[in-house]
Design a protein around this motif. Structure first.
Motif, PDB file in Angstrom:
ATOM      1  N   LEU A  36       0.837  -1.193   0.000  1.00 50.63           N
ATOM      2  CA  LEU A  36       0.000   0.000   0.000  1.00 50.63           C
ATOM      3  C   LEU A  36       0.878   1.252   0.000  1.00 50.63           C
ATOM      4  N   LEU A  37       1.881   1.274   0.862  1.00 50.90           N
ATOM      5  CA  LEU A  37       2.746   2.447   0.952  1.00 50.90           C
ATOM      6  C   LEU A  37       3.529   2.658  -0.337  1.00 50.90           C
ATOM      7  N   ASP A  38       3.936   1.573  -0.967  1.00 52.26           N
ATOM      8  CA  ASP A  38       4.685   1.691  -2.208  1.00 52.26           C
ATOM      9  C   ASP A  38       3.824   2.198  -3.355  1.00 52.26           C
ATOM     10  N   ALA A  39       2.503   2.242  -3.145  1.00 46.74           N
ATOM     11  CA  ALA A  39       1.595   2.740  -4.170  1.00 46.74           C
ATOM     12  C   ALA A  39       1.426   4.250  -4.119  1.00 46.74           C
ATOM     13  N   VAL A  40       1.975   4.900  -3.092  1.00 48.66           N
ATOM     14  CA  VAL A  40       1.881   6.355  -2.977  1.00 48.66           C
ATOM     15  C   VAL A  40       3.261   6.948  -3.239  1.00 48.66           C
ATOM     16  N   PRO A  41       3.339   8.226  -3.579  1.00 55.73           N
ATOM     17  CA  PRO A  41       4.656   8.851  -3.834  1.00 55.73           C
ATOM     18  C   PRO A  41       5.604   8.651  -2.663  1.00 55.73           C
ATOM     19  N   GLU A  42       6.882   8.501  -2.973  1.00 56.96           N
ATOM     20  CA  GLU A  42       7.869   8.166  -1.944  1.00 56.96           C
ATOM     21  C   GLU A  42       7.873   9.165  -0.799  1.00 56.96           C
ATOM     22  N   GLN A  43       7.744  10.463  -1.118  1.00 55.68           N
ATOM     23  CA  GLN A  43       7.801  11.472  -0.063  1.00 55.68           C
ATOM     24  C   GLN A  43       6.584  11.429   0.848  1.00 55.68           C
ATOM     25  N   GLN A  44       5.542  10.654   0.446  1.00 56.57           N
ATOM     26  CA  GLN A  44       4.330  10.542   1.262  1.00 56.57           C
ATOM     27  C   GLN A  44       4.365   9.324   2.183  1.00 56.57           C
ATOM     28  N   VAL A  53      -2.273  10.598   9.285  1.00 65.57           N
ATOM     29  CA  VAL A  53      -3.427  10.289   8.440  1.00 65.57           C
ATOM     30  C   VAL A  53      -4.210   9.123   9.027  1.00 65.57           C
ATOM     31  N   ALA A  54      -3.496   8.105   9.513  1.00 61.89           N
ATOM     32  CA  ALA A  54      -4.174   6.944  10.095  1.00 61.89           C
ATOM     33  C   ALA A  54      -5.005   7.344  11.306  1.00 61.89           C
ATOM     34  N   ARG A  55      -4.459   8.198  12.146  1.00 56.61           N
ATOM     35  CA  ARG A  55      -5.210   8.646  13.327  1.00 56.61           C
ATOM     36  C   ARG A  55      -6.428   9.456  12.909  1.00 56.61           C
ATOM     37  N   GLU A  73      -9.104  -2.599   5.809  1.00 60.13           N
ATOM     38  CA  GLU A  73     -10.518  -2.253   5.803  1.00 60.13           C
ATOM     39  C   GLU A  73     -10.830  -0.928   5.118  1.00 60.13           C
ATOM     40  N   ALA A  74      -9.842  -0.066   5.013  1.00 58.88           N
ATOM     41  CA  ALA A  74     -10.100   1.253   4.402  1.00 58.88           C
ATOM     42  C   ALA A  74      -8.984   1.602   3.431  1.00 58.88           C
ATOM     43  N   ARG A  75      -8.548   0.603   2.667  1.00 63.90           N
ATOM     44  CA  ARG A  75      -7.401   0.794   1.780  1.00 63.90           C
ATOM     45  C   ARG A  75      -7.577   1.971   0.811  1.00 63.90           C
ATOM     46  N   PRO A  76      -8.692   2.047   0.056  1.00 62.97           N
ATOM     47  CA  PRO A  76      -8.813   3.180  -0.889  1.00 62.97           C
ATOM     48  C   PRO A  76      -8.769   4.532  -0.191  1.00 62.97           C
ATOM     49  N   ALA A  77      -9.449   4.648   0.946  1.00 63.49           N
ATOM     50  CA  ALA A  77      -9.464   5.933   1.661  1.00 63.49           C
ATOM     51  C   ALA A  77      -8.073   6.287   2.165  1.00 63.49           C
ATOM     52  N   LEU A  78      -7.320   5.295   2.646  1.00 65.56           N
ATOM     53  CA  LEU A  78      -5.976   5.548   3.169  1.00 65.56           C
ATOM     54  C   LEU A  78      -5.035   5.967   2.043  1.00 65.56           C
ATOM     55  N   VAL A  79      -5.093   5.262   0.901  1.00 63.90           N
ATOM     56  CA  VAL A  79      -4.231   5.616  -0.230  1.00 63.90           C
ATOM     57  C   VAL A  79      -4.542   7.030  -0.722  1.00 63.90           C
ATOM     58  N   THR A  84      -2.450  12.866  -0.937  1.00 61.17           N
ATOM     59  CA  THR A  84      -2.613  14.321  -0.867  1.00 61.17           C
ATOM     60  C   THR A  84      -2.231  14.902   0.496  1.00 61.17           C
ATOM     61  N   ALA A  85      -1.801  14.068   1.435  1.00 56.76           N
ATOM     62  CA  ALA A  85      -1.545  14.544   2.804  1.00 56.76           C
ATOM     63  C   ALA A  85      -0.355  15.498   2.842  1.00 56.76           C
ATOM     64  N   THR A  86      -0.459  16.489   3.678  1.00 55.45           N
ATOM     65  CA  THR A  86       0.617  17.458   3.874  1.00 55.45           C
ATOM     66  C   THR A  86       0.898  17.680   5.357  1.00 55.45           C
ATOM     67  N   VAL A  87       0.474  16.732   6.209  1.00 59.81           N
ATOM     68  CA  VAL A  87       0.607  16.913   7.646  1.00 59.81           C
ATOM     69  C   VAL A  87       2.074  17.053   8.039  1.00 59.81           C
ATOM     70  N   GLN A  88       2.366  18.088   8.820  1.00 57.14           N
ATOM     71  CA  GLN A  88       3.677  18.231   9.443  1.00 57.14           C
ATOM     72  C   GLN A  88       3.461  18.615  10.896  1.00 57.14           C
ATOM     73  N   ALA A  89       4.249  18.000  11.770  1.00 53.87           N
ATOM     74  CA  ALA A  89       4.107  18.318  13.184  1.00 53.87           C
ATOM     75  C   ALA A  89       4.636  19.712  13.503  1.00 53.87           C
ATOM     76  N   ASN A  90       5.514  20.268  12.588  1.00 55.61           N
ATOM     77  CA  ASN A  90       5.943  21.650  12.784  1.00 55.61           C
ATOM     78  C   ASN A  90       6.572  21.846  14.163  1.00 55.61           C
ATOM     79  N   ASP A  91       7.479  20.953  14.526  1.00 55.51           N
ATOM     80  CA  ASP A  91       8.046  20.933  15.868  1.00 55.51           C
ATOM     81  C   ASP A  91       8.906  22.164  16.118  1.00 55.51           C
ATOM     82  N   PRO A  92       8.545  23.025  17.080  1.00 56.27           N
ATOM     83  CA  PRO A  92       9.333  24.239  17.326  1.00 56.27           C
ATOM     84  C   PRO A  92      10.727  23.966  17.850  1.00 56.27           C
ATOM     85  N   ARG A  93      11.016  22.740  18.324  1.00 53.63           N
ATOM     86  CA  ARG A  93      12.373  22.420  18.758  1.00 53.63           C
ATOM     87  C   ARG A  93      13.376  22.570  17.617  1.00 53.63           C
TER      88      ARG A  93
END
Length: 337
Positions: A36-44, A53-55, A73-79, A84-93
């Motif tokens: 599944l992971l190999d089906a999305v762009p490497e940087q994702q 995204v899973a949470r 159970e939710a393969r299409p939705a997860l892919v 399109t995910a752009t989540v970053q934790a933006n850690d101020p450290r």
């Protein structure tokens, strides 16, 4: 080339002491999830991006099997979400290693009689928690004790302590002055919106309550001096972000853990365009992903060393290496020297 399973195994080893739950999730990857992971762009495929995204889709990090279950159970939705995910934790450290570099730029301007404040473009800003280096009080802890490196120019602010070694930058009294802030991100987060902070911490391991608390402090500081938010990506929208800075500032582009999400060929386009524009570039990026920066590293830097996970650089020249969170920094060049 290292495969998905190997990269996730290395992540599990690196994160185990910080987050047993995320380490267990990373180790739970089976053949179906790898496919599944190999089906999305490497940087994702970055683990914390996947976990966020899973949470969001309902997986519980306390349950090691919930990630595999979501994949079944939710393969299409997860892919779709990962693509399109752009989540970053933006850690101020991550500001800990870059504040001395920005302070050196501020001091260099003062030395040549240039009174202009910095105009900061935070590329890959998410909510802009790394757009407030001027609001950081930074201490270096070394063999001789703790040294105050920078004092926040105003409150609310963030206090960071970094374990510093090597050719540590000399403390100066020059404050970082920022005259304008631009936050460039594919999905910029407005902290003033309801639920925005909850979205921001989706990628943070559940055990990391201190990290969440620090992000909350940084969020308060960011709300006090909110950046101009621009929806866009690197390299295509870099010019638009720079052009949004007003006259009377010295442009500086900041990337902190951003370029790993930019496809490989486009990373060099970012570097080339920064050089063409003649603006300063302060970076804290994974060691080795930028060939030009890697070529300026000392020979004894081992990219597999957890304490050399990221490289601090100024205008493409490596200054230091650090752990993934920017709390242990080994300096080998002083910025501005």
């Amino acid at each position: 080339m290292t495969g998905t399973r190997e990269r996730w195994a290395a992540y599990a080893e690196r994160i185990a002491t910080v987050s047993p739950s995320y380490a267990a999730w990373a180790r739970s990857v089976d053949d179906d999830l790898v496919a599944l992971l190999d089906a999305v762009p490497e940087q994702q495929r970055q683990p914390e991006l996947v976990f966020a995204v899973a949470r969001r889709l309902g997986a519980d990090p306390v349950d090691p099997g919930s990630l595999r279950a979501l994949g079944r159970e939710a393969r299409p939705a997860l892919v779709t979400a990962l693509t399109t995910a752009t989540v970053q934790a933006n850690d101020p450290r991550r500001l800990g290693p870059v504040v001395p570099v920005l302070q050196a730029l501020a001091a260099a301007g003062a030395q040549v009689g240039d009174p202009r404040p910095l105009g900061l473009v935070d590329a890959g800003a998410a909510a802009g928690l790394c757009s407030v280096p001027d609001r950081v009080t930074l201490d270096h802890r070394g063999p001789d004790g703790v040294v105050r490196v920078h004092t926040a120019v105003a409150e609310p602010s963030v206090h960071l302590t970094v374990e510093a070694s090597g050719t540590v930058p000399e403390p100066t009294t020059t404050p970082i002055r920022i005259g304008a802030r631009v936050a460039l991100d594919p999905e910029p987060i407005d902290l003033a919106e309801p639920g925005a902070f909850d979205r921001l911490v989706e990628a943070v391991p559940p055990e990391a309550t201190d990290r969440t608390a620090l992000m909350r402090e940084a969020a308060r500081a960011t709300l006090a001096v909110p950046p101009v938010r621009i929806r866009g990506v690197l390299p295509g929208d870099l010019d638009r972000a720079l052009d949004a800075l007003p006259d009377g500032v010295r442009p500086v582009v900041l990337t902190t853990g951003t370029l790993v999400y930019v496809p490989g060929p486009d990373r060099q386009r970012v570097v080339d365009r920064l050089a063409e524009r003649g603006v300063h570039w302060v970076a804290l990026e994974r060691t080795g992903i930028l060939r030009g920066v890697a070529a300026t590293l000392p020979d004894d830097v081992d990219a597999t060393d957890p304490d050399a996970f990221a490289t601090v650089s100024l205008d493409g020249v490596a200054l230091a290496v650090c752990d993934p969170f920017g709390v242990r920094v080994r300096w080998f060049r002083r910025p501005g020297a």
